[in-house]
Design a protein around this motif. Structure first.
Motif, mmCIF file in Angstrom:
data_model
loop_
_atom_site.group_PDB
_atom_site.id
_atom_site.type_symbol
_atom_site.label_atom_id
_atom_site.label_comp_id
_atom_site.label_asym_id
_atom_site.label_seq_id
_atom_site.Cartn_x
_atom_site.Cartn_y
_atom_site.Cartn_z
ATOM 1 N N ILE A 77 -0.637 6.735 4.758
ATOM 2 C CA ILE A 77 -1.671 7.008 3.752
ATOM 3 C C ILE A 77 -1.659 5.834 2.772
ATOM 4 O O ILE A 77 -0.734 5.710 1.962
ATOM 5 N N PRO A 78 -2.661 4.958 2.869
ATOM 6 C CA PRO A 78 -2.701 3.795 1.977
ATOM 7 C C PRO A 78 -2.631 4.206 0.505
ATOM 8 O O PRO A 78 -3.181 5.228 0.103
ATOM 9 N N GLY A 79 -1.899 3.429 -0.266
ATOM 10 C CA GLY A 79 -1.772 3.681 -1.695
ATOM 11 C C GLY A 79 -0.728 4.722 -2.041
ATOM 12 O O GLY A 79 -0.603 5.102 -3.200
ATOM 13 N N THR A 80 -0.007 5.201 -1.026
ATOM 14 C CA THR A 80 1.069 6.168 -1.248
ATOM 15 C C THR A 80 2.325 5.652 -0.550
ATOM 16 O O THR A 80 2.257 4.701 0.227
ATOM 17 N N PRO A 81 3.456 6.304 -0.775
ATOM 18 C CA PRO A 81 4.672 5.882 -0.067
ATOM 19 C C PRO A 81 4.676 6.225 1.422
ATOM 20 O O PRO A 81 5.586 5.811 2.133
ATOM 21 N N MET A 82 3.682 6.979 1.925
ATOM 22 C CA MET A 82 3.665 7.375 3.341
ATOM 23 C C MET A 82 3.327 6.180 4.215
ATOM 24 O O MET A 82 2.196 5.700 4.235
ATOM 25 N N PRO A 83 4.341 5.670 4.972
ATOM 26 C CA PRO A 83 4.110 4.492 5.797
ATOM 27 C C PRO A 83 3.505 4.853 7.152
ATOM 28 O O PRO A 83 3.600 6.003 7.602
ATOM 29 N N PRO A 84 2.923 3.875 7.817
ATOM 30 C CA PRO A 84 2.464 4.099 9.188
ATOM 31 C C PRO A 84 3.661 4.028 10.145
ATOM 32 O O PRO A 84 4.554 3.204 9.966
ATOM 33 N N TRP A 85 3.656 4.889 11.151
ATOM 34 C CA TRP A 85 4.741 4.909 12.137
ATOM 35 C C TRP A 85 4.271 4.438 13.508
ATOM 36 O O TRP A 85 5.006 4.546 14.498
ATOM 37 N N ALA A 86 3.061 3.894 13.595
ATOM 38 C CA ALA A 86 2.494 3.493 14.882
ATOM 39 C C ALA A 86 3.331 2.429 15.590
ATOM 40 O O ALA A 86 3.297 2.344 16.818
ATOM 41 N N ALA A 87 4.085 1.651 14.854
ATOM 42 C CA ALA A 87 4.920 0.625 15.501
ATOM 43 C C ALA A 87 6.119 1.238 16.217
ATOM 44 O O ALA A 87 6.694 0.613 17.109
ATOM 45 N N LEU A 88 6.477 2.466 15.850
ATOM 46 C CA LEU A 88 7.657 3.113 16.427
ATOM 47 C C LEU A 88 7.336 4.313 17.306
ATOM 48 O O LEU A 88 8.205 4.785 18.044
ATOM 49 N N LEU A 89 6.116 4.831 17.204
ATOM 50 C CA LEU A 89 5.740 6.037 17.928
ATOM 51 C C LEU A 89 4.464 5.820 18.720
ATOM 52 O O LEU A 89 3.545 5.147 18.247
#
Length: 107
Positions: A77-89
């Motif tokens: 979620i851009p602008g929040t601490p929630m990172p993308p996990w697409a590189a790992l999942l």
């Protein structure tokens, strides 16, 4: 001519049917559960009741489609601490996690 009609019907049927996500192997499921408990738990709380991030318990996720959760897991979620996990999942793994969270992630 009849076989062409069947083929067209089959193609239309498939277009209207959402693709089924591949279920991760039992070993990968265990690794994904561990990842959710440890990595996601570092923000969402070790019991997933919330912390820096929101609760990931089924009652907190009620009304949020699994597809939306999958997108959040993969893209963050851009602008929040929630990172993308697409590189790992993979998308299938993210969908599996989303569905497990909706049901209540087993220990």
């Amino acid at each position: 001519m009849r076989s062409r009609g069947i083929a067209v019907f089959g193609a239309l049927l498939l277009m209207g049917t959402p693709a089924l996500a591949a279920t991760p192997s039992p070993n990968r499921q265990e690794a994904l559960r561990h990842m959710v408990r440890q990595d996601c738990g570092s923000c969402h709380g070790m019991t997933l009741k919330g912390g820096l991030g929101s609760s990931l318990l089924p009652q907190a996720l009620d009304g949020i489609p699994a597809e939306s959760l999958t997108d959040i897991i993969l893209n963050g979620i851009p602008g929040t601490p929630m990172p993308p996990w697409a590189a790992l999942l993979s998308a299938d793994e993210a969908a599996w996690i989303a569905n497990e969270l909706k049901k209540g992630l087993a220990p």
